[in-house]
Design a protein around this motif. Structure first.
Motif, mmCIF file in Angstrom:
data_model
loop_
_atom_site.group_PDB
_atom_site.id
_atom_site.type_symbol
_atom_site.label_atom_id
_atom_site.label_comp_id
_atom_site.label_asym_id
_atom_site.label_seq_id
_atom_site.Cartn_x
_atom_site.Cartn_y
_atom_site.Cartn_z
ATOM 1 N N ASN A 51 0.854 -1.197 0.000
ATOM 2 C CA ASN A 51 0.000 0.000 0.000
ATOM 3 C C ASN A 51 0.883 1.238 0.000
ATOM 4 N N GLY A 52 0.590 2.146 -0.928
ATOM 5 C CA GLY A 52 1.355 3.381 -0.982
ATOM 6 C C GLY A 52 2.654 3.250 -1.761
ATOM 7 N N SER A 53 2.878 2.110 -2.456
ATOM 8 C CA SER A 53 4.143 1.940 -3.186
ATOM 9 C C SER A 53 4.151 2.736 -4.485
ATOM 10 N N GLY A 54 2.973 3.224 -4.929
ATOM 11 C CA GLY A 54 2.967 4.114 -6.093
ATOM 12 C C GLY A 54 2.206 3.595 -7.300
ATOM 13 N N LYS A 55 1.512 2.467 -7.172
ATOM 14 C CA LYS A 55 0.845 1.838 -8.329
ATOM 15 C C LYS A 55 -0.213 2.765 -8.936
ATOM 16 N N SER A 56 -1.115 3.269 -8.078
ATOM 17 C CA SER A 56 -2.193 4.111 -8.610
ATOM 18 C C SER A 56 -1.644 5.419 -9.172
ATOM 19 N N THR A 57 -0.606 5.949 -8.542
ATOM 20 C CA THR A 57 0.000 7.191 -9.043
ATOM 21 C C THR A 57 0.562 6.952 -10.445
ATOM 22 N N GLN A 90 -9.579 1.917 -9.108
ATOM 23 C CA GLN A 90 -10.090 1.265 -7.894
ATOM 24 C C GLN A 90 -11.526 1.672 -7.593
ATOM 25 N N HIS A 207 -3.365 -7.149 -4.951
ATOM 26 C CA HIS A 207 -2.615 -7.579 -3.762
ATOM 27 C C HIS A 207 -2.738 -9.078 -3.553
ATOM 28 N N SER A 406 -3.432 6.272 -0.112
ATOM 29 C CA SER A 406 -3.649 5.219 -1.094
ATOM 30 C C SER A 406 -4.816 4.355 -0.611
ATOM 31 N N GLY A 408 -5.324 1.185 0.056
ATOM 32 C CA GLY A 408 -5.116 0.261 1.173
ATOM 33 C C GLY A 408 -4.945 1.005 2.483
HETATM 34 N N1 LIG Z 1 -3.053 13.517 -4.333
HETATM 35 C C1 LIG Z 1 -2.103 13.142 -3.481
HETATM 36 N N2 LIG Z 1 -1.524 14.046 -2.637
HETATM 37 C C2 LIG Z 1 -0.550 13.676 -1.785
HETATM 38 N N3 LIG Z 1 -0.061 12.439 -1.685
HETATM 39 C C3 LIG Z 1 -0.585 11.492 -2.485
HETATM 40 C C4 LIG Z 1 -1.644 11.788 -3.419
HETATM 41 N N4 LIG Z 1 -1.963 10.658 -4.086
HETATM 42 C C5 LIG Z 1 -1.163 9.675 -3.590
HETATM 43 N N5 LIG Z 1 -0.334 10.186 -2.641
HETATM 44 C C6 LIG Z 1 0.701 9.438 -1.906
HETATM 45 O O1 LIG Z 1 1.546 8.802 -2.862
HETATM 46 C C7 LIG Z 1 1.946 7.510 -2.399
HETATM 47 C C8 LIG Z 1 1.598 6.483 -3.441
HETATM 48 O O2 LIG Z 1 0.178 6.329 -3.434
HETATM 49 P P1 LIG Z 1 -0.568 5.351 -4.450
HETATM 50 O O3 LIG Z 1 -2.029 5.623 -4.308
HETATM 51 O O4 LIG Z 1 0.039 5.480 -5.788
HETATM 52 O O5 LIG Z 1 -0.212 3.911 -3.819
HETATM 53 P P2 LIG Z 1 -0.691 2.461 -4.264
HETATM 54 O O6 LIG Z 1 0.540 1.653 -4.527
HETATM 55 O O7 LIG Z 1 -1.679 2.573 -5.360
HETATM 56 O O8 LIG Z 1 -1.372 1.941 -2.902
HETATM 57 P P3 LIG Z 1 -2.633 0.980 -2.632
HETATM 58 O O9 LIG Z 1 -2.162 -0.408 -2.871
HETATM 59 O O10 LIG Z 1 -2.910 1.209 -1.174
HETATM 60 O O11 LIG Z 1 -3.742 1.430 -3.531
HETATM 61 C C9 LIG Z 1 1.246 7.302 -1.063
HETATM 62 O O12 LIG Z 1 2.164 7.612 -0.044
HETATM 63 C C10 LIG Z 1 0.094 8.303 -1.089
HETATM 64 O O13 LIG Z 1 -0.254 8.723 0.227
#
Ligand SMILES: Nc1ncnc2c1ncn2[C@@H]1O[C@H](COP(=O)(O)OP(=O)(O)OP(=O)(O)O)[C@@H](O)[C@H]1O
Length: 522
Positions: A51-57, A90, A207, A406, A408
């Motif tokens: 969670n938070g590794s950056g996938k959605s970003t 998601q 996951h 994120s 999760g």
């Molecule tokens: N709009 C935003 N503003 C500030 N921080 C953000 C924003 N969007 C995401 N983040 C941060 O960027 C990091 C990556 O988030 P991301 O959503 O890409 O993770 P993820 O791998 O998709 O996680 P998950 O498996 O929980 O969905 C996290 O630390 C999140 O808190």
């Protein structure tokens, strides 16, 4: 960032999509650091990470929702023939108030123009044909907000596949299978394989590592915003994948021995009925964990809302801690010591614009309220910091808006907010949906701990392995009624699935990899 259509020569050898050297910073945080991702036609690439590794970003950058601070994204082809990206996020991106037909009909329907009188009928039959690919029958006329999570996922996938001009596109699915049961996942996977066989590239974010190993041709692992592995799926085993994701070796998920003697009858419900659920009996003693299993549409996903009072129900008897509870509502349930962690965290889990701190303290402000009703800010901050630490929420920033965590990490916050008051009855729906492997173990430990402290726990889950790991007893539902109750040596993944599908004597454990690992955790 640049999005460049490359030269069309040697298109076959060209990846359909290539992201290179992507960097993305949020205030005080580097979410992506030099990330590259290549997708070939016909290939299913799994993108995994904690969670938070950056996938959605990364997905949002590929889609052009966010602009990368550095790096490039290239798509194969030019003009009409350029590969396009189709994404299922998601939160699925559906309009909750509109029906399946209307959500699918947001684009043009082939062969139907303007306000032709046949438009409604044509849209309906087009919608039915799209949904039929998934072998799933449900009412396509009701608002999608009233569909089960898995049905909404199917609508979103059907919409993404609708109207492709040519097959050389890239389909990205961001955790589509989280609320799906084994057979629904099989349907989803065959749809993904069909799309890939037609020449598209598929990126699958999940996951559920067993599923990743089942479907992926290639696995790309992100850890703290960096690619730590880009390897072929064939030959990759579960432990190696866990090690890539967590950076540590795989830990067995062992169910603890609960030492508490079963206490008083905390939940005593007879003949509970509501929309799609008929005459269910549920008895849970203090310290006991009771599960509910069943396929999509079995009533498994409705039952928790009936017990919590967020959907209307009737019952011959409904007692909590020995007291009759007839005028059921969410507010009254909270007052009586019930807590509900819903499966749909986007709609019901938290208030998106409020901070983690405000979300955590919202259900019960007594611990942080001063004598004249004012909020004691220091106490609220201390409580929130402690809970973010305990649930390993990343980043552990209490003032960050819920929406900016994120997916999760949002689930961990929802969990923290409900468990902090030591509820007498804890109702959980898909408790580890969207949660990574490390946080999953932490949440299991919290559920064990709540039961050990005397809570009566009801867990409704599509994940048979999770139910076997957590529960003393599991009620299996089919078509709205209870068809079996499994406990002790009978409580295995295979038996849960057999009863769930009404295949009690005909399913071989080896026919489905998700059900073939009985007894691992008990
Ligand atoms: N709009 C935003 N503003 C500030 N921080 C953000 C924003 N969007 C995401 N983040 C941060 O960027 C990091 C990556 O988030 P991301 O959503 O890409 O993770 P993820 O791998 O998709 O996680 P998950 O498996 O929980 O969905 C996290 O630390 C999140 O808190």
């Amino acid at each position: 960032m640049t999005i460049t259509p490359p030269a069309s020569e040697a298109a076959e050898a060209q990846p359909l999509m290539q992201a290179a050297g992507i960097v993305k910073d949020f205030p005080g945080l580097r979410a992506l650091d030099d990330v590259s991702l290549r997708v070939q036609g016909g290939e299913i690439v799994a993108l995994v990470g904690h969670n938070g590794s950056g996938k959605s970003t990364l997905v949002k950058i590929l889609a052009g929702v966010y602009t990368a601070d550095q790096g490039s994204v290239e798509f194969d082809g030019v003009g009409d023939q350029a590969a396009r990206l189709h994404i299922i996020h998601q939160d699925l991106g559906l309009v909750a108030e509109l029906s399946t037909v209307e959500n699918l009909g947001l684009g043009a329907v082939p062969g139907v123009h303007g306000f032709a009188p046949t438009r409604g009928r044509a849209e309906r039959s087009h919608a039915l044909s799209l949904i039929a690919r998934f072998g799933e029958a449900f009412d396509i006329g009701i608002p999608v907000g009233r569909l089960a999570p898995a049905q909404r996922a199917i609508v979103a996938i059907a919409r993404a596949l609708d109207g492709w001009v040519h097959p050389r596109n890239v389909l990205i699915l961001d955790e589509p299978s989280e609320a799906l049961h084994a057979s629904e996942v099989d349907v989803l996977f065959s749809a993904m394989r069909r799309v890939a066989a037609d020449g598209a590239g598929v990126v699958f974010i999940s996951h559920r590592l067993d599923e990743v190993l089942e479907i992926a041709d290639r696995v790309v692992v992100l850890r703290d915003g960096r690619v730590v592995a880009d390897v072929a799926g064939a030959g990759l085993d579960h432990d190696a994948l866990v090690e890539f994701v967590t950076g540590a070796s795989a830990e067995e998920s062992v169910a603890p021995v609960r030492t508490l003697q079963r206490g008083e009858q905390m939940v005593d419900i007879r003949g509970l009925s509501g929309v799609g659920v008929r005459r269910i009996d549920i008895g849970i003693r203090a310290g006991e964990v009771v599960g509910v299993a069943g396929v999509l549409g079995s009533g498994r996903d409705i039952l928790p809302s009936l017990v919590f009072g967020s959907l209307p129900s009737t019952a011959e008897r409904f007692d909590i801690a020995g007291h009759e509870y007839s005028a059921r509502s969410p507010g009254e349930s909270v007052r009586r010591g019930l807590a509900f962690v819903p499966g749909d965290r986007v709609r019901f889990g938290g208030i998106r614009s409020m901070s983690a701190r405000e979300n955590i303290t919202l259900p019960d402000l007594r611990a942080v309220t001063g004598p004249f009703g004012s909020i004691r800010v220091r106490a609220e901050l201390r409580l929130s910091h402690d809970l973010l630490d305990r649930y390993d929420v990343r980043p552990a920033r209490v003032e960050q808006a819920f929406a900016q965590f994120s997916g999760g990490n949002q689930q961990k916050i929802v969990f923290a907010k409900w468990l902090r008051n030591d509820p007498r009855v804890l109702i959980l729906e898909e408790p580890t949906q969207g949660v990574d492997i490390g946080a999953k173990q932490a949440i299991y430990a919290e559920i064990d701990g709540a039961a050990q402290r005397g809570a009566a726990v009801l867990v409704c889950s599509s994940d048979a392995k999770e139910l076997v790991r957590l529960c003393d007893r599991v009620i299996v539902m089919r078509d709205g009624v209870a068809v079996a109750e499994l406990t002790g040596a009978q409580l295995t993944e295979t038996d849960l699935v057999r009863h769930g599908y009404g295949l009690a004597d005909s399913v071989s454990p080896s026919t489905n990899p998700r059900t073939a690992r009985d007894g691992e955790h008990r």
